[in-house]
Design an enzyme around this catalytic site. Sequence first.
Site, mmCIF file in Angstrom:
data_model
loop_
_atom_site.group_PDB
_atom_site.id
_atom_site.type_symbol
_atom_site.label_atom_id
_atom_site.label_comp_id
_atom_site.label_asym_id
_atom_site.label_seq_id
_atom_site.Cartn_x
_atom_site.Cartn_y
_atom_site.Cartn_z
ATOM 1 C CB SER A 160 -0.874 0.012 1.247
ATOM 2 O OG SER A 160 -0.094 0.339 2.378
ATOM 3 C CE LYS A 161 -2.605 6.990 0.093
ATOM 4 N NZ LYS A 161 -3.237 8.162 -0.510
ATOM 5 N NE ARG A 162 -2.505 5.408 4.662
ATOM 6 C CZ ARG A 162 -2.636 6.671 4.297
ATOM 7 N NH1 ARG A 162 -1.607 7.473 4.333
ATOM 8 N NH2 ARG A 162 -3.799 7.141 3.897
ATOM 9 N N GLY A 203 5.145 2.879 1.778
ATOM 10 C CA GLY A 203 6.199 3.766 1.317
ATOM 11 C C GLY A 203 6.731 4.616 2.455
#
Length: 515
Positions: free
Chosen positions: A269-271, A273
Amino acid sequence: MGAYLCSMSKVRVRFAPSPTGGLHLGGVRTVLYNYLFAKKNGGDFIVRIEDTDQTRFVEGAEDYIFNCLKWCGMQPDESPLHGGPFAPYRQSERKALYKKYAEQLINDGFAYYAFDTPEELEKMRQDFKTAANPSPQYDGNVRMKMRNSLTLLPEEVEKLLAENTRHVIRIKMPANETISFTDMIHHEVSFDSSLVDDKVLLKADGMPTYHLAVVVDDYLMKITHAFRGEEWLSSAPVHVLLWKYLFGLENMPQWAHLPLIMGPSGKLSKRDGAKYGFPVFAMNWTDPKTNELTEGFKERGFLPEAFVNLLAVLGWNDGTEQELYSMEELVECFSMDRVHAAGAKFDFEKAKWFNQEWIKKSGVESYRLIVKEIFETKGVSINDDVYFTKVLDLVKERCTLLTDFYTQAAFFYAAPSLYDEASVKPKWDNDKKDFFKALISRYSNLAEWGGGAPENEFKNLATEKNIKIGELQMIFRIMLVGSKMGPGVFVIAETMGSAETINRIEKAINVFSQF
RNA sequence: GCCGCGUUGGUCAAGGGGUUAAGACGCCUCCCUUUCACGGAGGAAUCACGGGUUCGAAUCCCGUACGUGGUACCA
């Protein structure tokens, strides 16, 4: 299995993103595999925007997607931006098309009107919820208990329709049928139709859901191969059935459900990152509502060639030991049946290795401008491109990311302000000081600066003064660079030129004498 | 819960009845270099588990476990 290519028709594939935010790794890989497959087979690569959920529309997301594709070097043959014979390519602009197919399904007894309000649906989920069935579906078990054209009298349905009562159209999943199809990656996949819910096909606002739209548009746009992430596999039976009801199974595209790309803990997920310190999106994405920035591979300092390369081999290999592929080579080697069925965990360390390889492999020319921008952002203006190229060439093999060029080569543009004192102190004495003072005058009188002259002069002087070269070289490096890093010292000196070299020696002598 | 999909070193992976079970990343050691890298040579580390089938299973079958996706008028 065997021949996936229908001999009749030209290969046509599509990437169908919904413009709701940044484009992440998995998305780019899906485009890539689409693109590679199309090009490999002399086919067309279409981009279709799936914007049927008006509540999720995000300003700028569509442009952003096309920018990412451009950066990666994948130009669509047809798209809302590039046009094409099957326009429009935005589903929101095709809204009127879908209704008739939904109605056809109703007439054929494969679908029905449902008038249940969101509140009623919620109530149903509460009422039927048990420990054994925590999330009840709108399916064969409950549909006869709901308000729809299957339970209502025909005149009631007529009346509700005539009054424009909000309603949806749902598919009527048959009972006890095995729905199976051949997936290019997973091979034979089958489902029990009784366990699949009556998916909404046409929403109350008249927009189709993904399920209807994907089937209708794939048919209308003559898509021959449909590749998407594995998260779609569960709803594949709905799509297969719609193909059967509407256009015939024999016209259905070949499916391939691509394995998921995983983060350090579960689905990427972009989290992840922000949490683990690596980019997740292709390019920087700023959410227009929250202003939240999610970092992109591009801005992190990745070459598009490397990004494409690392994505390609995350879940695919050609059976040889080759790991480095250009786009052309990928087009040549790619095949869907060598794509892994299992998901792959993304490894940023390996990703960086690919970038490093591509930096070494590529000519400085291909990224000089990008690196120049990085320098200028840092406040170093580059006026001499010939010199700049020379410098980049000198340090390229110690750079993993494009941003490393700055840390590796900034000293060429500014004398050190800080010196590695600990490395100089034990070696610095009056003999060394005399040596470097003498070196300044020798260097000043040097007729020619290139061709190894500084090195020869340095060594001659050391011999004359009877000091071991090894004792001097590190000091010299720190005078020029400030720390123990960089290419060979004499190469640095030659590149910088005599004036700059002499300047730095002078400056350093003063500083070192204070140590 | 139910359904689908999956499971070879820490990670990416080759191999699909008989192999010393490739290779790459990362890690460690050494060489090169009086710097940091690059390059080179080595090293540690693996077939999820349990049953079958078979002379022989990482490979085929069945279970189990685990992971993962779905279970929306989101895609």
